[in-house]
Design an enzyme around this catalytic site. Structure first.
Site, PDB file in Angstrom:
ATOM      1  N   GLY A 258       0.792  -1.227   0.000  1.00  0.00           N
ATOM      2  CA  GLY A 258       0.000   0.000   0.000  1.00  0.00           C
ATOM      3  C   GLY A 258       0.823   1.275   0.000  1.00  0.00           C
TER       4      GLY A 258
ATOM      5  N   LYS B 211      -6.963   1.389 -13.186  1.00  0.00           N
ATOM      6  CA  LYS B 211      -8.371   1.698 -12.953  1.00  0.00           C
ATOM      7  C   LYS B 211      -8.794   1.074 -11.627  1.00  0.00           C
ATOM      8  CE  LYS B 211     -12.867   1.252 -15.201  1.00  0.00           C
ATOM      9  NZ  LYS B 211     -13.300   2.531 -14.605  1.00  0.00           N
TER      10      LYS B 211
ATOM     11  N   ILE C 147     -11.278  -0.931  -9.555  1.00  0.00           N
ATOM     12  CA  ILE C 147     -12.375  -1.868  -9.776  1.00  0.00           C
ATOM     13  C   ILE C 147     -13.306  -1.745  -8.563  1.00  0.00           C
ATOM     14  CG2 ILE C 147     -13.011  -4.263 -10.241  1.00  0.00           C
ATOM     15  CD1 ILE C 147     -11.023  -3.660 -12.271  1.00  0.00           C
TER      16      ILE C 147
ATOM     17  N   LYS D 247      -3.754  -7.263   4.989  1.00  0.00           N
ATOM     18  CA  LYS D 247      -4.715  -8.344   5.168  1.00  0.00           C
ATOM     19  C   LYS D 247      -4.895  -8.664   6.651  1.00  0.00           C
ATOM     20  CE  LYS D 247      -3.154 -10.263   0.786  1.00  0.00           C
ATOM     21  NZ  LYS D 247      -2.149 -11.155   0.180  1.00  0.00           N
TER      22      LYS D 247
ATOM     23  N   GLU E  43      -1.905 -12.582  -7.297  1.00  0.00           N
ATOM     24  CA  GLU E  43      -3.038 -11.877  -6.713  1.00  0.00           C
ATOM     25  C   GLU E  43      -3.925 -11.328  -7.824  1.00  0.00           C
ATOM     26  OE1 GLU E  43      -1.185 -10.413  -2.474  1.00  0.00           O
ATOM     27  OE2 GLU E  43      -1.347  -8.918  -4.067  1.00  0.00           O
TER      28      GLU E  43
ATOM     29  N   GLU F  61      -0.798  -8.467  -8.954  1.00  0.00           N
ATOM     30  CA  GLU F  61       0.647  -8.615  -8.885  1.00  0.00           C
ATOM     31  C   GLU F  61       0.981 -10.046  -8.492  1.00  0.00           C
ATOM     32  OE1 GLU F  61       1.347  -5.648  -5.679  1.00  0.00           O
ATOM     33  OE2 GLU F  61       2.246  -7.308  -4.583  1.00  0.00           O
TER      34      GLU F  61
ATOM     35  N   ASN G  73       3.409 -12.269  -5.930  1.00  0.00           N
ATOM     36  CA  ASN G  73       4.349 -12.304  -4.809  1.00  0.00           C
ATOM     37  C   ASN G  73       5.266 -13.505  -4.993  1.00  0.00           C
ATOM     38  OD1 ASN G  73       3.414  -9.998  -3.397  1.00  0.00           O
ATOM     39  ND2 ASN G  73       1.660 -11.202  -2.694  1.00  0.00           N
TER      40      ASN G  73
ATOM     41  N   ARG H 253       7.281 -15.302  -3.400  1.00  0.00           N
ATOM     42  CA  ARG H 253       7.765 -15.808  -2.108  1.00  0.00           C
ATOM     43  C   ARG H 253       6.633 -16.523  -1.404  1.00  0.00           C
ATOM     44  NH1 ARG H 253       4.571 -12.549   0.883  1.00  0.00           N
ATOM     45  NH2 ARG H 253       4.275 -10.443   0.092  1.00  0.00           N
TER      46      ARG H 253
ATOM     47  N   VAL I 211       2.269 -14.890   4.040  1.00  0.00           N
ATOM     48  CA  VAL I 211       1.846 -15.013   5.438  1.00  0.00           C
ATOM     49  C   VAL I 211       0.713 -16.038   5.553  1.00  0.00           C
ATOM     50  CG1 VAL I 211       0.802 -13.788   7.384  1.00  0.00           C
ATOM     51  CG2 VAL I 211       2.471 -12.615   5.938  1.00  0.00           C
TER      52      VAL I 211
END
Lengths: 166, 505, 505, 166
Positions: free
Chosen positions: C167, C203, C205, C239, C279, C292, C294, C296, C299
Site C-alpha cells: 500500500g 483503474k 475496480i 490483510k 493476486e 501482482e 508475490n 515468495r 503469510v
C-alpha cells in the site's frame, strides 16, 4: 568461582571466569547464557551452537537438565565446600541404610517382603496403588530388610517411610 | 431430545474436549468438579460449574445422584459422561433416562450387555462375529468347571473378569498346574475392583495386534464405521500410542471394510446408538477376533477425527439430539495418517512410576499438523487422585513416515517442568526401527522395548548439561548473596522476575 | 542443490514455520538474529544461531552481505528468506547463486520481473493474462504523460508505485483535479520507501474482491496451483483475515480451475520455480484481473495447507533440492474450509494503533482443528522495530460455517496479557452478518465495519467486571499490608507465587 | 472495605464483607474468587455461573478486565480516599491541558497542526511511523494547540511529549 559438577559418572571441573568465559577441565569456552523471561528455561550459545534447556532443582539439590529430549541429572558443588566435606569424611557412604519412602500418596496393595528377608537389587519391596495404577517399588540394592513400617491396605501420605534395607 | 444445555460429568482433557464441541455448536455448558479441581480448566471454561465433593472419585465424579441433581437444578437437558467414571454405568444411563435427561451415549441395555464380557461374547457370536476362542457361556462357572474346560481352550490362555476392564482381574496361564493359583488371584482382584468375582477363559493369541473400529449409530438404526485405530503400543494393558490407519492394514482396503462390516454387525447385535468402539485382536494371518466393545467415547478418538475429518464428539451430540447421521458409509474417507502419544506423568526411566507435582512451566508444541488436547496448565497440581494423563499429543502427516517425523518434532518442542513425564519414552519409540517399520504386537513395549537400550549410542551432551547446570547454580548463589541489598540487585538478566514479582504483590 | 543445512534469513513466526519444516525433513538449521531477538524462539529452536547486528532491519535482517557470510561460515547450503526482508530482493537471490548457495525461492530474473509492477503487467499481459486496465507500458512516465493518459484509464483510478507493495506509494484519485497533488505525494512516498519514484495508473475496480492463487513450480517446468485464497478482509491494504476456499467461488469449480490455469500461465511467463502467489482482483461478474505476483511464501499460506494437505514449506525445500513436484494438478483436492486471523498488537478500539510491551501471560487455543503459528512467548518483548504480527490463528472446519464457529471458540480461548491485541476485532467480525454471509469486498472493513457498532447491543457484564477488578485491587492492598510480615503472609491463594519466587532466587 | 468502582460510565458501590460475601450497591452476593496459579488470570463463581478473566493494572492505575472477549476498564477507589480527594477538590478537571505523548517509539512522519490552531475532537495531531505502519494520533477533544514539541522526520522515544492542547 570453581565448581565440581557431576553428570552421570563423569565429573567436570568448571570455573566461571566472568565476561562470558567458562573453563571446563582447563579448556576455555565463550558462552552466551541467558535465562528466558524468568521461566525455568535457559538458552546458551557456544561457538554458534544453540542449546535450549529447562533446568530445575530437585529437593535433594540435584539439577535436572532437559536438553534436546535427554534428561541429565547434575550435581553441582562448590570446589571449596567439596574439599572441606571430603576432609571431614562426610559422604561416600554406600554401606548405610536405604529407606524406601512413598514417592506419592497412595494405597499399599501388598508388601511382599518381611523383616529379616534377604533381598536382591530389583526385588519388589512394596506395591503401591496411586493414579489408578499399581506400582512396583523395587530395591535399589542387595541387602536385608531391617524394618517394614506399612501393611497391606494401608493408605499413606507421600514420603511415608515404608521399608528399611540394611 | 431437544436440549440446549449439556452437563459434562467428567474432568481433565476429555471435559475440555466436550466443552469445546458444545461451544462450537452454541450449546450452553455445565461443569462439575471435585474440591482439588476448583481452578481446573473445565471449571473456568464452562458457563456454569458446581462442586461435587472431595477428591476421591466415589465422593465426587462417581456421585451419580448428585450429578443428576445438578443437571436438574441447572436445567441441563443432557449429560455427556466422557470416558471412565460413569461412562459405562448402565444404571446411571437408566437414571438419566428416568429423569428425562438425555444421556449422550448408547441405551442402558446396550451398555449392560457389552459390560458383561461373557454376555457380550455370546451376543456378538450369535450375530456372526468371530470371538477369541474360550469358554462360551453366559453362566457363572466354578473353578472346577474352568479347570475341566481349560485344556479344550488350550494353553497359554487368559483368565479374565467378566466385569473387567483395564487389565484388572486378568491372568496369563501357561499350563494346567498354574491354573488354581491364578484363578484364586484373578477372582480376588476382580472382586476388589468390580465387586464381582466371576471369570472366564480366553485363548492367548500369540503375536496379536490390538486393532479397533470406531462406529457411529443414530436413532434410526443407521450404523457406520470410521475405519480402524492401531493400539498395539501398550504397557500393562494401558495404551500409550495409537494411530490411524493401522500400518498392518494400511492399503488393504478390502480387509478394512471386512473388519468394519463385522464391527457394524456387532454394534447392530445390541441396537447400538451413538459412538462406540469394537476392539479386535488380529493375528499375523489377518484372522481377527472380537475382544470387547467400549460403549463410550475413547481416549484415542482424535486420530480418527484427523484422518476422516469427522468430529466425533459433535456427531455424538447431534445423534443425542435425535438427528440422523451426517454421513453415509460412502462419505467416510481416510486421508493421510494420524498418531497420538499419551503424555503421562510417569517416569520411563523408573518402571513408569507415576509422578505427582505442580506444573511449573509448560510450553506446548504448535505449528502445522499438531493438535494438543489437555486439561492442565501452569500451576496445575498433578495429584494422585486421578489418572496420570497430562495431555494427548496428536499429529497428522500425509504419510505415516511424515507423521512420525512430525511427532518427533512436536515431542522435542514440548516443555514441561514440575512433573516427570514419559516424553523421553515416546521420543525413543519414534526412533525405534521396529516401530518405524510398523512391525509390533501388543507385547512389544513390555518384551522388546527398553528405553535404556534405545538410548544407548544416542548422541548425548553431558558436558553442555554440566555447564548449564553450573551456570544456573552459580547464578542462584550470586542472587542469594545479592538479595540482602535488594535495591541494588542485578537487573539485566532478572529484570523480568522483578517485573513479575511487582505485578503480583 | 543437495544441501543438508539451511539458514533462515528471517525472524518471528515465519522463521519458526520454516525451522519446523526443516526439523521434520531432518535438515540442520542456522538462525540469524538482531540484538533484541537474542532470546527469540527461532534462536533457541535452531541448531546454530549467529548475531547480525542491532535492532533496525537495515542493520540486521536486511544485511545481505552478513547473512551470506554466515551461511558460508556455517556451511549452510541454502537460504530460506521467508517473507518480507530480503525475500523479494533479486540482488540477494543473485548473490546467493553467485556464492553457490541455493536460494529457496524463484530465480533472480523472475523476482526482478515481478518486482517491477510495470514490467510484471506487461509480461503477464503478453502471456494472455488479463490485467487491471491502466497505463500499459514498461517505460517511466512523466507527470505530464500520466495526466494525459488518466482520462483514458478512467476515474476513479489508483496511482501505484512500480516498485511498490503493502500500500505504500499508492493513492486513490477520483478526478483529474486531484491528480497533480496525488502524483506528488505518491512519488514522494515511493521514493522514501523504495528509493524509486516511478508510478503507473490503474483503474479502480469497484466492489472488487482480492482473491489469490497459490502456485508451485519445479525445476523441470511443472507448475501447478493449489486453489485460491480469499483475502478481501483488509485494512489499509493490510490483510487481516484470509480463507480458503473463497466464499465467492466456493463450489464453482469451473471458475476456480479457470483462475488457476490463468495463474499458472502468469507463472510460466517468468519461468517460475518454487512457491509463489498470483493476486487477482475479481469483480461482481467474475471478471478477474492480475494485480501482482508475490514471488515468495505468503503469510497466509497455512489456509491452503489446511484444505489441500500440502505442506507448502516442505515442498519449497524439496523443489530447491532439485526434486520434481510431489503432486500433479489432479492430486490437488480441497477438503473442508480454513480461516486465518492475524493476531496483531493493535488496538481495535483506537484506530488500530500498534501496541508494544512484554507478554506477561499467554495461553494459546488448542484442541481439534486449531493451528497457531507464532514466535512470541511469555516474556517476549513486542518492540516497535518489527511488524505487529503476534501470531496467526488458523482453524479448519468441514464447512465454512463450522470453521467460523470454531474460530469464535478459538478466539475466546486465546489469552494474552501485556500488549493490546486485535482479538476483539476478529471476534466482532466473526459475528458480523455480512461476513458470515460471505458478502464483502476489499473496502468492507474500512467502509462497512465498526467494532463499536458491532458490539452495540452485545451482552456485556460490567457489574461482574467491576466485582472482579475490585477483588483484585482489594487483594493487592491486603498483600501490600501483609508484605512487612513476610513470613506470616497468607499462603492459601498465594502459595504458588511463593513457590515461584523461591524457585527464581 | 468499601470501594467505588467505575466501569465505563457506571459507578458501583462495592463492599468486601469477608467469607466470600460481596455487596454491590446494597445487594449481597456470595462469590468464590480465586487467582489461578499466580498468573494474571482469575476465576470467579457466582451462583454457579463461571467467570474467567485476565486482569492487570495499567500504568494509570486503571484495571483492564478481559472477560468473555470484552475489554472493560475499571477504576477502583477506596471510598474513604475518594471522599478525601473530593473534599480537597482534586480530580474532575476537564478544562486542563491535554498532552499527547508518543504511545511507542517511532518516527514522526508529519505534524499537520501548528501552535495556535483551533482543532476539533478527532483531528489528526501527529502521524507516527512505528512497527512498519503509519499511525494517525488524534485529539480526544476540541481545543487549541498550545505547543508542538516534535517535527517531521524526528525519531522519538516512547512517552515523548509531542503536542499540547488547551
Amino acid at each position: 568461582m570453581k565448581y565440581i559438577t557431576t553428570v552421570g559418572e563423569k565429573e567436570y571441573k568448571i570455573e566461571i571466569l566472568g565476561d562470558g568465559k567458562v573453563s571446563v577441565d582447563g579448556v576455555e569456552y565463550t558462552v552466551d547464557f541467558e535465562p528466558v523471561s524468568g521461566q525455568p528455561v535457559f538458552t546458551m550459545l557456544v561457538d554458534g551452537r544453540s542449546y535450549e534447556a529447562t533446568i530445575h532443582q530437585e529437593e535433594d539439590d540435584d539439577w535436572i537438565v532437559l536438553l534436546h529430549g535427554h534428561r541429565y541429572t547434575a550435581n553441582v558443588e562448590d570446589e571449596r565446600e567439596k574439599r572441606l566435606r571430603a576432609a571431614a569424611g562426610i559422604g561416600v557412604d554406600d554401606s548405610g541404610e536405604f529407606i524406601l519412602k512413598a514417592p506419592m500418596p497412595g494405597l499399599v496393595v501388598k508388601v511382599p517382603v518381611s523383616e529379616g528377608d534377604e533381598i536382591k537389587q530389583g526385588d519388589v519391596l512394596v506395591i503401591l496403588e496411586s493414579m489408578k495404577m499399581q506400582n512396583e517399588l523395587k530395591s535399589p540394592r542387595d541387602g536385608v530388610v531391617s524394618r517394614v513400617l506399612v501393611k497391606d491396605g494401608e493408605s499413606i501420605e507421600q514420603k511415608t517411610e515404608m521399608v528399611h534395607i540394611e | 431430545m431437544t436440549f440446549t444445555k449439556v452437563l459434562i460429568a467428567n474432568r481433565g482433557e476429555i471435559a475440555m474436549r466436550i466443552l469445546r464441541a458444545c461451544r462450537e455448536l452454541g450449546i450452553k455448558t455445565v461443569a462439575v468438579y471435585s474440591e482439588p479441581d476448583r481452578n481446573a480448566m473445565h471449571v473456568r471454561y464452562a458457563e456454569e460449574a458446581y462442586l461435587l465433593g472431595p477428591a476421591p472419585s466415589n465422593e465426587s465424579y462417581l456421585r451419580a445422584d448428585k450429578i443428576i441433581e445438578i443437571a436438574k437444578k441447572s436445567e441441563a437437558g443432557a449429560i455427556h459422561p466422557g470416558y471412565g467414571f460413569l461412562s459405562e454405568n448402565a444404571d446411571f444411563a437408566q437414571a438419566c433416562e428416568d429423569e428425562g435427561i438425555t444421556f449422550i451415549g448408547p441405551k442402558p441395555e446396550a451398555i449392560a450387555k457389552m459390560g458383561d464380557k461373557g454376555v457380550a461374547r455370546a451376543t456378538v457370536k450369535a450375530a456372526g462375529v468371530p470371538v477369541v476362542p474360550g469358554t462360551e457361556t453366559e453362566e457363572k462357572l466354578s473353578d472346577e468347571d474352568l479347570l475341566k474346560l481349560a485344556p479344550d481352550v488350550g494353553f497359554p490362555l487368559l483368565i479374565k473378569a467378566t466385569a473387567g476392564g483395564g487389565g484388572k482381574g486378568m491372568r496369563q496361564v501357561n499350563d494346567l498346574e498354574e491354573m488354581p493359583a491364578a484363578l484364586e488371584s484373578a477372582r480376588r482382584e476382580s472382586l476388589a475392583a468390580f465387586g464381582d468375582d466371576n471369570v472366564y477363559l480366553e485363548k492367548m493369541i500369540i503375536g496379536a495386534r490390538h486393532i479397533e473400529i470406531q462406529v457411529l449409530g443414530d436413532n434410526e438404526g443407521n450404523i457406520i464405521h470410521l475405519g480402524e485405530r492401531e493400539c498395539s503400543i501398550q504397557r500393562r494393558h494401558q495404551k500409550l500410542v495409537e494411530e490411524s490407519p493401522s500400518p498392518f492394514i494400511n492399503e488393504d482396503e478390502e480387509f478394512r471394510q471386512k473388519m468394519g462390516a463385522i464391527a457394524v454387525q456387532a454394534a447392530q447385535a445390541v441396537d447400538y446408538v451413538n459412538a462406540g468402539t469394537i476392539e479386535f485382536l488380529v493375528d499375523k494371518d489377518k484372522n481377527f477376533y472380537f475382544l470387547e466393545m467400549n460403549t463410550r467415547l475413547q481416549v484415542e478418538h482424535p486420530v480418527t477425527e484427523y484422518v476422516t475429518g469427522v468430529d466425533i464428539v459433535k456427531e455424538q451430540i447431534r445423534i443425542a439430539r435425535g438427528r440422523q447421521l451426517g454421513y453415509t458409509q460412502k462419505d467416510v474417507k481416510m486421508n493421510g495418517w494420524a498418531i497420538e502419544c499419551r503424555i503421562n506423568a510417569e517416569d520411563p526411566y523408573n518402571n513408569f512410576l507415576p509422578s505427582t507435582g505442580i506444573i511449573q512451566f509448560s510450553s506446548l508444541p504448535t505449528g502445522p499438523g499438531v493438535r494438543v488436547d489437555t486439561g492442565v496448565y501452569l500451576g496445575f497440581n498433578i495429584s494422585p487422585y486421578y489418572d496420570s494423563l497430562i495431555s494427548k499429543l496428536i499429529v497428522w502427516g500425509e504419510t505415516r513416515g511424515q507423521a512420525i517425523l512430525r511427532m518427533r518434532r512436536a515431542l522435542e518442542e514440548y516443555r514441561l517442568v514440575g512433573v516427570v513425564t514419559n516424553i523421553p519414552f515416546h521420543q525413543s519409540l519414534m526412533e525405534q526401527h521396529r516401530f518405524i517399520a510398523g512391525n509390533f504386537d501388543t507385547k512389544f513395549v513390555e518384551e522388546r522395548f527398553s528405553i535404556e537400550k534405545a538410548e544407548e549410542g544416542k548422541e548425548t551432551n553431558p558436558e553442555i548439561a554440566a555447564i548449564l547446570a553450573t551456570l544456573v547454580a552459580h547464578q542462584q548463589t550470586e542472587r542469594a548473596a545479592h538479595i540482602i541489598q535488594r535495591g541494588k540487585r542485578d537487573t539485566s538478566n532478572w529484570k523480568w522476575v522483578g517485573r513479575w514479582e511487582r505485578m503480583h504483590r
